[in-house]
Design a protein around this motif. Structure first.
Motif, PDB file in Angstrom:
ATOM      1  N   HIS A 125     -18.068  11.644  81.860  1.00 14.63           N
ATOM      2  CA  HIS A 125     -16.692  12.327  82.477  1.00 14.63           C
ATOM      3  C   HIS A 125     -16.293  11.655  83.548  1.00 14.63           C
ATOM      4  O   HIS A 125     -16.952  10.930  84.218  1.00 14.63           O
ATOM      5  N   ALA A 126     -14.873  11.783  83.412  1.00 20.43           N
ATOM      6  CA  ALA A 126     -14.267  11.229  84.712  1.00 20.43           C
ATOM      7  C   ALA A 126     -12.938  11.843  85.104  1.00 20.43           C
ATOM      8  O   ALA A 126     -12.328  12.226  84.093  1.00 20.43           O
ATOM      9  N   LYS A 127     -12.755  11.970  86.293  1.00 18.68           N
ATOM     10  CA  LYS A 127     -11.468  12.356  86.549  1.00 18.68           C
ATOM     11  C   LYS A 127     -10.473  11.504  87.187  1.00 18.68           C
ATOM     12  O   LYS A 127     -11.059  10.382  87.894  1.00 18.68           O
ATOM     13  N   TYR A 128      -9.329  11.309  86.667  1.00 17.63           N
ATOM     14  CA  TYR A 128      -8.540  10.188  87.183  1.00 17.63           C
ATOM     15  C   TYR A 128      -8.650   9.966  88.804  1.00 17.63           C
ATOM     16  O   TYR A 128      -8.281  10.852  89.574  1.00 17.63           O
ATOM     17  N   LYS A 129      -9.008   8.763  89.071  1.00 13.14           N
ATOM     18  CA  LYS A 129      -9.047   7.969  90.355  1.00 13.14           C
ATOM     19  C   LYS A 129     -10.102   8.669  91.098  1.00 13.14           C
ATOM     20  O   LYS A 129     -10.011   8.417  92.350  1.00 13.14           O
ATOM     21  N   GLU A 130     -11.087   9.223  90.411  1.00 14.23           N
ATOM     22  CA  GLU A 130     -12.246   9.951  91.205  1.00 14.23           C
ATOM     23  C   GLU A 130     -13.592   9.252  90.773  1.00 14.23           C
ATOM     24  O   GLU A 130     -14.614  10.159  91.155  1.00 14.23           O
ATOM     25  N   GLY A 131     -13.630   8.681  89.907  1.00 15.19           N
ATOM     26  CA  GLY A 131     -14.773   7.801  89.285  1.00 15.19           C
ATOM     27  C   GLY A 131     -15.190   8.272  88.245  1.00 15.19           C
ATOM     28  O   GLY A 131     -14.632   9.164  87.503  1.00 15.19           O
ATOM     29  N   ALA A 132     -16.333   7.717  87.574  1.00 17.69           N
ATOM     30  CA  ALA A 132     -17.014   8.162  86.382  1.00 17.69           C
ATOM     31  C   ALA A 132     -18.326   8.383  86.351  1.00 17.69           C
ATOM     32  O   ALA A 132     -19.117   7.772  87.215  1.00 17.69           O
ATOM     33  N   PHE A 133     -18.916   9.239  85.609  1.00 21.75           N
ATOM     34  CA  PHE A 133     -20.185   9.707  85.731  1.00 21.75           C
ATOM     35  C   PHE A 133     -20.868   9.941  84.362  1.00 21.75           C
ATOM     36  O   PHE A 133     -20.389  10.316  83.169  1.00 21.75           O
ATOM     37  N   LEU A 134     -22.268   9.717  84.391  1.00 22.41           N
ATOM     38  CA  LEU A 134     -23.027  10.065  83.213  1.00 22.41           C
ATOM     39  C   LEU A 134     -24.077  11.188  83.945  1.00 22.41           C
ATOM     40  O   LEU A 134     -24.689  11.088  84.847  1.00 22.41           O
ATOM     41  N   ASN A 135     -23.661  12.435  83.460  1.00 25.60           N
ATOM     42  CA  ASN A 135     -24.105  13.534  83.886  1.00 25.60           C
ATOM     43  C   ASN A 135     -23.769  13.582  85.514  1.00 25.60           C
ATOM     44  O   ASN A 135     -22.372  13.938  85.720  1.00 25.60           O
ATOM     45  N   VAL A 137     -24.758  11.362  87.725  1.00 32.00           N
ATOM     46  CA  VAL A 137     -24.951   9.953  88.282  1.00 32.00           C
ATOM     47  C   VAL A 137     -23.753   9.150  88.152  1.00 32.00           C
ATOM     48  O   VAL A 137     -23.168   8.910  86.871  1.00 32.00           O
ATOM     49  N   PRO A 138     -23.226   8.381  89.208  1.00 33.95           N
ATOM     50  CA  PRO A 138     -21.995   7.427  89.017  1.00 33.95           C
ATOM     51  C   PRO A 138     -22.495   6.280  88.170  1.00 33.95           C
ATOM     52  O   PRO A 138     -23.427   5.624  88.269  1.00 33.95           O
ATOM     53  N   LEU A 139     -21.383   5.812  87.514  1.00 36.43           N
ATOM     54  CA  LEU A 139     -21.551   4.641  86.798  1.00 36.43           C
ATOM     55  C   LEU A 139     -21.049   3.804  87.380  1.00 36.43           C
ATOM     56  O   LEU A 139     -19.990   3.647  88.185  1.00 36.43           O
ATOM     57  N   GLU A 140     -21.743   2.477  87.128  1.00 33.26           N
ATOM     58  CA  GLU A 140     -21.364   1.345  87.844  1.00 33.26           C
ATOM     59  C   GLU A 140     -20.000   0.667  87.174  1.00 33.26           C
ATOM     60  O   GLU A 140     -19.550   0.829  86.121  1.00 33.26           O
ATOM     61  N   LYS A 141     -19.328  -0.135  88.295  1.00 35.15           N
ATOM     62  CA  LYS A 141     -17.924  -0.648  87.680  1.00 35.15           C
ATOM     63  C   LYS A 141     -18.042  -1.861  86.856  1.00 35.15           C
ATOM     64  O   LYS A 141     -19.339  -2.337  86.654  1.00 35.15           O
ATOM     65  N   ALA A 142     -17.161  -2.280  86.071  1.00 36.61           N
ATOM     66  CA  ALA A 142     -17.110  -3.094  85.043  1.00 36.61           C
ATOM     67  C   ALA A 142     -17.552  -4.639  85.646  1.00 36.61           C
ATOM     68  O   ALA A 142     -17.228  -4.823  86.736  1.00 36.61           O
ATOM     69  N   LYS A 143     -18.497  -5.223  85.005  1.00 33.19           N
ATOM     70  CA  LYS A 143     -18.764  -6.753  85.209  1.00 33.19           C
ATOM     71  C   LYS A 143     -18.147  -7.598  84.239  1.00 33.19           C
ATOM     72  O   LYS A 143     -17.977  -7.446  83.177  1.00 33.19           O
ATOM     73  N   GLU A 144     -17.722  -8.769  84.999  1.00 27.91           N
ATOM     74  CA  GLU A 144     -17.000  -9.752  84.351  1.00 27.91           C
ATOM     75  C   GLU A 144     -18.026 -10.491  83.399  1.00 27.91           C
ATOM     76  O   GLU A 144     -18.591 -11.485  84.142  1.00 27.91           O
ATOM     77  N   VAL A 145     -18.049 -10.424  82.201  1.00 26.31           N
ATOM     78  CA  VAL A 145     -18.906 -10.958  81.117  1.00 26.31           C
ATOM     79  C   VAL A 145     -18.246 -11.950  80.178  1.00 26.31           C
ATOM     80  O   VAL A 145     -17.378 -11.172  79.540  1.00 26.31           O
ATOM     81  N   PRO A 146     -18.102 -13.063  79.820  1.00 25.33           N
ATOM     82  CA  PRO A 146     -17.446 -13.681  79.025  1.00 25.33           C
ATOM     83  C   PRO A 146     -17.831 -13.550  77.599  1.00 25.33           C
ATOM     84  O   PRO A 146     -18.872 -13.016  77.165  1.00 25.33           O
ATOM     85  N   LEU A 147     -17.037 -13.590  76.771  1.00 21.81           N
ATOM     86  CA  LEU A 147     -17.332 -13.337  75.166  1.00 21.81           C
ATOM     87  C   LEU A 147     -18.578 -14.050  74.749  1.00 21.81           C
ATOM     88  O   LEU A 147     -19.181 -13.565  73.885  1.00 21.81           O
ATOM     89  N   GLY A 194     -21.983  -0.451  80.466  1.00 15.57           N
ATOM     90  CA  GLY A 194     -22.518  -1.817  80.339  1.00 15.57           C
ATOM     91  C   GLY A 194     -23.674  -2.388  79.126  1.00 15.57           C
ATOM     92  O   GLY A 194     -23.942  -3.623  79.333  1.00 15.57           O
ATOM     93  N   GLN A 195     -23.581  -1.638  78.236  1.00 10.06           N
ATOM     94  CA  GLN A 195     -24.639  -1.934  77.223  1.00 10.06           C
ATOM     95  C   GLN A 195     -23.564  -2.874  76.156  1.00 10.06           C
ATOM     96  O   GLN A 195     -24.329  -3.662  75.540  1.00 10.06           O
ATOM     97  N   ILE A 196     -22.569  -2.986  76.112  1.00  2.00           N
ATOM     98  CA  ILE A 196     -21.737  -3.652  75.539  1.00  2.00           C
ATOM     99  C   ILE A 196     -20.628  -4.182  76.412  1.00  2.00           C
ATOM    100  O   ILE A 196     -20.139  -3.408  77.241  1.00  2.00           O
ATOM    101  N   SER A 197     -19.984  -5.259  76.166  1.00  5.63           N
ATOM    102  CA  SER A 197     -18.915  -5.714  76.893  1.00  5.63           C
ATOM    103  C   SER A 197     -17.594  -5.607  76.418  1.00  5.63           C
ATOM    104  O   SER A 197     -16.440  -5.721  77.343  1.00  5.63           O
ATOM    105  N   ALA A 198     -17.378  -5.211  75.141  1.00  2.00           N
ATOM    106  CA  ALA A 198     -16.038  -4.874  74.726  1.00  2.00           C
ATOM    107  C   ALA A 198     -16.227  -4.304  73.313  1.00  2.00           C
ATOM    108  O   ALA A 198     -17.230  -4.192  72.625  1.00  2.00           O
TER     109      ALA A 198
END
Length: 270
Positions: A125-135, A137-147, A194-198
């Protein structure tokens, strides 16, 4: 109780409704083609959600996959976009790997997104501009991984059409590997973790992605159609979602493809 907390409680209740309903017999129909399934449980879950929302918030409007609100064509007020069971094929064949997805918008702007993995009892769940959570627990920000170092989600069956397959096949060959999980909502949760990149789709409805887009955008992932345009709240479209680096990489495969653009316009009528 505010809308966000009401929605969190409601989506879990709907998941529990599905779990109990699965213990009984149910009927399976097909919709647009023999592989596009719908069950009594899809329809009953949408009705369960719609009734509870309408009782709590009579002025809110609802668009659901199974018919609720298909006459709604503007984004005024509070709009709930619901998929009661995303991954019905998995629901029917596997009794797992399906989810409930909800995106809530106010005057066309994102308010909150929720995805409930019913059989794991995991609430994203996520509320706009208040972060995203699994249950909780806050979820981590996106990491830049190439194709070239990425696992990506896409449905290869969609890309067998000769008019569009070249860029998609090129992406598959350049990626580390490709997976198809049978539920766009759950693929959005995998992106959020982060289990998939796209993830990449040629044709989705808003109820397939509304909740997932709000969830992943909170974490810095980028979402658009294959030509970089914003995703609509009505109709169908293609979808790319991924970390900022891979999102730009993927867009480059489509920008000069006239055949794909022509078929995209024919398919989505945007």
């Amino acid at each position: 109780m505010d809308i966000y907390n009401f929605a969190k409680d409601l989506i879990v209740e709907a998941g529990q409704f599905i779990e109990k309903r699965m213990l009984e017999s149910f009927h399976v129909d097909s919709k647009s083609n023999p592989d596009d399934l719908v069950t009594d449980v899809d329809r009953e879950t949408e009705q369960f959600l719609s009734q509870r929302i309408s009782e709590q918030y009579p002025t809110h409007r609802i668009i659901g996959e199974e018919g609720q609100g298909h006459d709604v064509h503007d984004n005024k007020g509070v709009l709930w976009i619901i998929d009661p069971i995303d991954g019905t094929l998995n629901f029917v064949h596997q009794s797992e790997n399906f989810a409930i997805s909800i995106g809530i918008f106010i005057d066309g702007q994102p308010y909150c997104g929720l995805i409930y993995d019913c059989m794991k009892a995991d609430l994203y769940h996520a509320k706009y501009k208040e972060g995203a959570f699994l249950n909780n627990v806050p979820l981590e920000k996106a990491k830049e991984v190439p194709l070239s170092r990425s696992l990506i989600a896409m449905n290869p069956k969609r890309f067998l059409n000769e008019r569009i397959r070249t860029p998609f096949f090129s992406i598959m060959s350049k990626s580390r590997s490709v997976r198809s999980y049978g539920s766009a909502a759950l693929e959005f949760t995998m992106l959020a973790r982060g289990q998939i990149s796209a993830l990449l789709f040629f044709r989705l409805h808003p109820w397939d992605y509304a909740g997932g887009v709000i969830l992943t955008n909170e974490l810095g992932y980028k979402t658009s159609n294959v030509f970089g345009q914003d995703l609509p709240l009505f109709g169908t479209t293609s979808v790319i979602a991924g970390n900022p680096l891979i999102h730009q990489e993927l867009l480059a495969y489509f920008e000069n493809d006239k055949d794909l653009k022509s078929l995209h316009d024919e398919t989505h009528n945007l």
